[in-house]
Motif scaffolding. Structure first.
Motif, mmCIF file in Angstrom:
data_model
loop_
_atom_site.group_PDB
_atom_site.id
_atom_site.type_symbol
_atom_site.label_atom_id
_atom_site.label_comp_id
_atom_site.label_asym_id
_atom_site.label_seq_id
_atom_site.Cartn_x
_atom_site.Cartn_y
_atom_site.Cartn_z
ATOM 1 N N SER A 36 0.897 -1.240 -0.212
ATOM 2 C CA SER A 36 -0.136 -0.125 0.231
ATOM 3 C C SER A 36 0.947 1.231 0.080
ATOM 4 C CB SER A 36 -0.980 0.013 1.203
ATOM 5 O OG SER A 36 -0.095 -0.032 2.517
ATOM 6 N N ASP A 37 0.385 2.269 -0.663
ATOM 7 C CA ASP A 37 1.290 3.452 -1.050
ATOM 8 C C ASP A 37 0.338 4.692 -1.055
ATOM 9 O OD1 ASP A 37 3.392 5.067 -1.361
ATOM 10 O OD2 ASP A 37 4.154 3.951 -3.018
ATOM 11 N N THR A 38 1.114 5.947 -1.080
ATOM 12 C CA THR A 38 -0.080 6.784 -1.631
ATOM 13 C C THR A 38 0.445 7.435 -2.826
ATOM 14 O OG1 THR A 38 1.719 8.573 -0.544
ATOM 15 C CG2 THR A 38 -0.057 7.618 0.885
ATOM 16 N N ALA A 39 -0.633 8.064 -3.753
ATOM 17 C CA ALA A 39 -0.453 8.454 -4.982
ATOM 18 C C ALA A 39 0.293 9.476 -5.380
ATOM 19 C CB ALA A 39 -1.889 8.585 -5.757
ATOM 20 N N PRO A 40 1.381 9.567 -6.106
ATOM 21 C CA PRO A 40 2.368 10.539 -6.178
ATOM 22 C C PRO A 40 1.380 11.560 -7.155
ATOM 23 C CG PRO A 40 3.270 8.638 -7.244
ATOM 24 C CD PRO A 40 2.018 8.240 -6.562
ATOM 25 N N PRO A 41 1.897 12.685 -7.575
ATOM 26 C CA PRO A 41 1.095 13.620 -8.278
ATOM 27 C C PRO A 41 0.588 13.114 -9.770
ATOM 28 C CG PRO A 41 2.766 14.782 -7.190
ATOM 29 C CD PRO A 41 3.341 13.595 -6.949
ATOM 30 N N ALA A 58 -1.828 10.233 -9.554
ATOM 31 C CA ALA A 58 -3.166 10.691 -9.046
ATOM 32 C C ALA A 58 -3.899 11.405 -10.103
ATOM 33 C CB ALA A 58 -2.929 11.773 -7.814
ATOM 34 N N GLU A 59 -3.092 12.230 -10.983
ATOM 35 C CA GLU A 59 -3.705 12.671 -12.214
ATOM 36 C C GLU A 59 -4.323 11.672 -13.404
ATOM 37 O OE1 GLU A 59 -2.592 15.984 -15.620
ATOM 38 O OE2 GLU A 59 -1.407 15.497 -14.367
ATOM 39 N N ARG A 60 -3.430 10.690 -13.306
ATOM 40 C CA ARG A 60 -3.984 9.569 -14.243
ATOM 41 C C ARG A 60 -5.123 8.664 -13.855
ATOM 42 N NH1 ARG A 60 2.176 7.484 -15.270
ATOM 43 N NH2 ARG A 60 1.201 5.525 -15.873
ATOM 44 N N LEU A 61 -5.196 8.892 -12.663
ATOM 45 C CA LEU A 61 -6.348 7.990 -11.918
ATOM 46 C C LEU A 61 -7.301 8.763 -11.498
ATOM 47 C CD1 LEU A 61 -4.262 5.432 -9.519
ATOM 48 C CD2 LEU A 61 -5.393 4.993 -11.549
ATOM 49 N N GLY A 62 -7.086 10.102 -11.618
ATOM 50 C CA GLY A 62 -8.632 11.028 -11.288
ATOM 51 C C GLY A 62 -8.672 11.108 -9.745
ATOM 52 N N ILE A 63 -7.620 10.915 -9.006
ATOM 53 C CA ILE A 63 -7.766 10.817 -7.484
ATOM 54 C C ILE A 63 -6.902 12.032 -6.899
ATOM 55 C CG2 ILE A 63 -8.309 8.521 -7.365
ATOM 56 C CD1 ILE A 63 -5.553 7.939 -6.490
ATOM 57 N N ALA A 64 -6.920 12.405 -5.680
ATOM 58 C CA ALA A 64 -6.294 13.435 -5.131
ATOM 59 C C ALA A 64 -4.826 12.973 -4.754
ATOM 60 C CB ALA A 64 -6.842 13.755 -3.929
ATOM 61 N N GLU A 65 -3.766 13.560 -5.184
ATOM 62 C CA GLU A 65 -2.475 13.380 -4.580
ATOM 63 C C GLU A 65 -2.451 12.958 -3.054
ATOM 64 O OE1 GLU A 65 1.788 15.587 -4.143
ATOM 65 O OE2 GLU A 65 0.199 16.555 -5.037
ATOM 66 N N ASP A 116 -3.759 10.184 -2.007
ATOM 67 C CA ASP A 116 -4.882 9.071 -1.794
ATOM 68 C C ASP A 116 -4.228 7.678 -1.900
ATOM 69 O OD1 ASP A 116 -7.052 10.958 -1.722
ATOM 70 O OD2 ASP A 116 -8.034 10.265 -3.423
ATOM 71 N N PRO A 117 -4.793 6.728 -0.996
ATOM 72 C CA PRO A 117 -4.211 5.556 -0.814
ATOM 73 C C PRO A 117 -4.276 4.649 -2.131
ATOM 74 C CG PRO A 117 -6.210 5.579 0.304
ATOM 75 C CD PRO A 117 -5.828 6.790 -0.155
ATOM 76 N N VAL A 118 -3.273 4.223 -2.566
ATOM 77 C CA VAL A 118 -3.292 3.270 -3.674
ATOM 78 C C VAL A 118 -2.518 1.922 -3.333
ATOM 79 C CG1 VAL A 118 -3.186 4.902 -5.672
ATOM 80 C CG2 VAL A 118 -1.034 4.291 -4.620
ATOM 81 N N MET A 119 -2.887 0.820 -4.294
ATOM 82 C CA MET A 119 -1.997 -0.523 -3.971
ATOM 83 C C MET A 119 -0.994 -0.172 -5.113
ATOM 84 S SD MET A 119 -1.258 -3.121 -2.571
ATOM 85 C CE MET A 119 -2.653 -3.461 -1.186
ATOM 86 N N ARG A 120 0.362 -0.501 -4.807
ATOM 87 C CA ARG A 120 1.478 -0.129 -5.936
ATOM 88 C C ARG A 120 1.996 -1.787 -5.882
ATOM 89 N NH1 ARG A 120 6.925 -0.005 -5.567
ATOM 90 N NH2 ARG A 120 8.017 1.451 -7.174
ATOM 91 N N ARG A 152 -9.982 -2.080 -1.695
ATOM 92 C CA ARG A 152 -9.931 -2.582 -0.437
ATOM 93 C C ARG A 152 -10.639 -3.420 0.150
ATOM 94 N NH1 ARG A 152 -6.783 0.384 3.125
ATOM 95 N NH2 ARG A 152 -7.036 2.357 2.103
ATOM 96 N N GLY A 153 -10.438 -4.556 0.622
ATOM 97 C CA GLY A 153 -11.483 -5.440 1.379
ATOM 98 C C GLY A 153 -11.925 -6.461 0.231
ATOM 99 N N THR A 154 -11.553 -6.296 -0.970
ATOM 100 C CA THR A 154 -12.136 -7.265 -1.855
ATOM 101 C C THR A 154 -11.231 -8.373 -2.065
ATOM 102 O OG1 THR A 154 -11.213 -6.175 -3.931
ATOM 103 C CG2 THR A 154 -13.266 -5.211 -2.880
ATOM 104 N N SER A 155 -11.635 -9.424 -2.983
ATOM 105 C CA SER A 155 -10.814 -10.505 -3.398
ATOM 106 C C SER A 155 -9.562 -10.080 -4.252
ATOM 107 C CB SER A 155 -11.651 -11.643 -3.908
ATOM 108 O OG SER A 155 -12.310 -11.120 -4.938
#
Length: 248
Positions: free
Chosen positions: A111-116, A119-126, A128-132, A157-160
């Motif tokens: 688990s990691d946080t989205a770099p800028p 985040a832009e490519r995923l449409g989320i905030a810099e 935000d938690p991501v699985m890397r 998160r929490g899915t299979s």
């Protein structure tokens, strides 16, 4: 005015690319290059060092410097037909099977946080938690390419499928994994650039420092949002890309 060592390196590079200096041929010694181009030995050495760093030639202790033998160029197919079927097996493994090779990989997820940029490519905030997940893909145990992918943890998160290489869907492609949790991927966007390899990538791919790699920035999206993005690193001296694109 172009520095003398670059002029010499350019001339030797052109001869190698054109085949006038073939793989295995010995290039002139630094003394011969110095006389041929009317430069100092130091300048000749700098030219040869540049070609070594770029992967065009290799130095053999006590023997000289030789044009590097390059592996046969193979093809990697980027096929949306295949991806759209969402087969349970990995598209990479299918591609290697088509070439008669065994496709495998090593991976590690955290688990990691989205770099800028991510985040832009995923449409989320810099931040935000991501699985890397980092991959080293192999064909017949030879490193082929690298990939680092990011998936928003708010979706998985929490899915299979939270850990791409664990659980009931381990090893499946992204399309099949996302479909398993109710996200139907309808589009893949790829941006291709090229750059010099990093030292870490060179070590993982067994490539010379200074080699050039293709970078495929791939993003998978549903009708609503991006669900995964990845940087795929491919050495240009080993692989060419072939795209199969549906036309309606």
């Amino acid at each position: 005015m172009q520095p003398a060592y670059l002029r010499i390196a350019d001339d030797l590079r052109r001869q190698i690319v054109a085949g006038r200096l073939a793989p295995g041929d010995r290039i002139p010694s630094r003394h011969q290059l110095a006389r041929q181009y009317d430069v100092s030995d130091r300048v000749a050495v700098e030219a040869v060092r540049l070609l070594i760093s770029e992967g065009y030639v290799e130095s053999r202790s006590g023997s000289g410097t030789y044009v590097r033998r390059r592996p046969a160029v193979r093809r990697l197919t980027r096929s949306w037909y295949r991806e759209a079927r969402g087969r349970a097996d990995s598209p990479f493994r299918a591609d290697m099977e088509a070439q008669g090779r065994a496709g495998t990989w090593r991976s590690s997820s955290q688990s990691d946080t989205a770099p800028p940029a991510v985040a832009e490519r995923l449409g989320i905030a810099e931040g935000d938690p991501v699985m890397r997940t980092h991959y080293v893909f192999l064909a017949d145990d030879e490193p082929v390419m690298l990939s680092t992918s990011w998936e928003p943890l708010e979706l998985t998160r929490g899915t299979s499928v939270m850990l791409p290489e664990e659980g009931p869907h381990a090893g499946a492609g992204v399309v099949a994994r996302m479909r398993a949790i109710g996200h139907e991927i309808g589009m893949a966007n790829e941006v291709i650039t090229a750059r010099a390899i990093t030292a870490a990538e060179a070590e993982e791919l067994d490539e010379p420092v200074g080699s050039i790699v293709m970078v495929i920035q791939r993003t998978y999206s549903t009708a609503e949002r991006p669900v995964e993005t990845a940087d795929i690193i491919v050495p240009v001296d080993r692989y060419e890309l072939s795209y199969v694109i549906p036309v309606e």
